[in-house]
Design an enzyme around this catalytic site. Sequence first.
Site, PDB file in Angstrom:
ATOM      1  N   MET A  26       0.877  -1.171   0.066  1.00 58.52           N
ATOM      2  CA  MET A  26      -0.259  -0.005  -0.094  1.00 58.52           C
ATOM      3  C   MET A  26       0.985   1.459  -0.043  1.00 58.52           C
ATOM      4  O   MET A  26       1.952   1.236   0.750  1.00 58.52           O
ATOM      5  CB  MET A  26      -0.886   0.105   1.319  1.00 58.52           C
ATOM      6  N   GLY A  29       2.489   4.093  -4.419  1.00 62.59           N
ATOM      7  CA  GLY A  29       2.267   4.941  -5.894  1.00 62.59           C
ATOM      8  C   GLY A  29       1.622   4.338  -6.756  1.00 62.59           C
ATOM      9  O   GLY A  29       1.699   4.539  -8.185  1.00 62.59           O
ATOM     10  N   LYS A  30       1.049   3.035  -6.545  1.00 68.06           N
ATOM     11  CA  LYS A  30       0.543   2.141  -7.638  1.00 68.06           C
ATOM     12  C   LYS A  30      -0.771   2.676  -8.547  1.00 68.06           C
ATOM     13  O   LYS A  30      -0.521   2.855  -9.657  1.00 68.06           O
ATOM     14  CB  LYS A  30      -0.136   0.741  -7.268  1.00 68.06           C
ATOM     15  N   GLU A  98      -6.002  -2.202  -8.641  1.00 67.20           N
ATOM     16  CA  GLU A  98      -6.390  -2.793  -7.513  1.00 67.20           C
ATOM     17  C   GLU A  98      -6.581  -4.450  -8.035  1.00 67.20           C
ATOM     18  O   GLU A  98      -7.662  -5.023  -8.006  1.00 67.20           O
ATOM     19  CB  GLU A  98      -7.661  -2.518  -7.152  1.00 67.20           C
TER      20      GLU A  98
END
Length: 209
Positions: A26, A29-30, A98
């Site tokens: 988490m 920076g995805k 996600e």
Amino acid sequence: MTELSALSAVPAGTRDGVLRFYFGPMDCGKSTLALQLNYNHGRQGRRGLVLTKHDRSGGPRITSRIGLGSEAVEVEDDLDLVALVLAHKPVDYVICDEACFYTVPQIEQLADLADDHGVDVYAFGLASDFRSRMFPATQRLFELADEISRLQVEVLCWCGRPGRLNARVVGGELVRTGEQVVIGDTGADPIRYQVLCRRHYRSGDLGDA
Ligand SMILES: [Zn+2]
């Protein structure tokens, strides 16, 4: 020789898409990278579709912690991703944020999109859940993807070591059992998540947080 070239022959006029998976804990920076990728491809005139599931905004959007956002299709468990993309033709690429929360059949559908429809697929997600076990969709992505990248944006544990694992914290304590996916607060016991280094994930030491 003849047999080999016959096996590797690609029918004229088809172009294979690529299936890429970017993973990290988490806050690494995805979603920001997903949005940046979408922006860059869009500027080149490529047509894309943006998908997400359980985004922090709670709506059909990708949002990043630094304030960027984009409209996105919410991926319900029964959504057929091949049918979705074909319904939006022409689509050159798909951004899947996600992706760790997608179903395993949906990951297969992403491979179908790359192989049978020439669509480039860029998937982003967590590697492991709060028990430090890999999500089923993530495992399938590791098995099928052409390229896998650990995101380099450094997330630090409270101790300063690299953050590797996502801890679930309930009532100030790290918990190791429960449902694999619980998003945010659910009633009496607020749930939060904290990124820890491996040492402190395993010891359960949350620092002062
Ligand atoms: Zn630590």
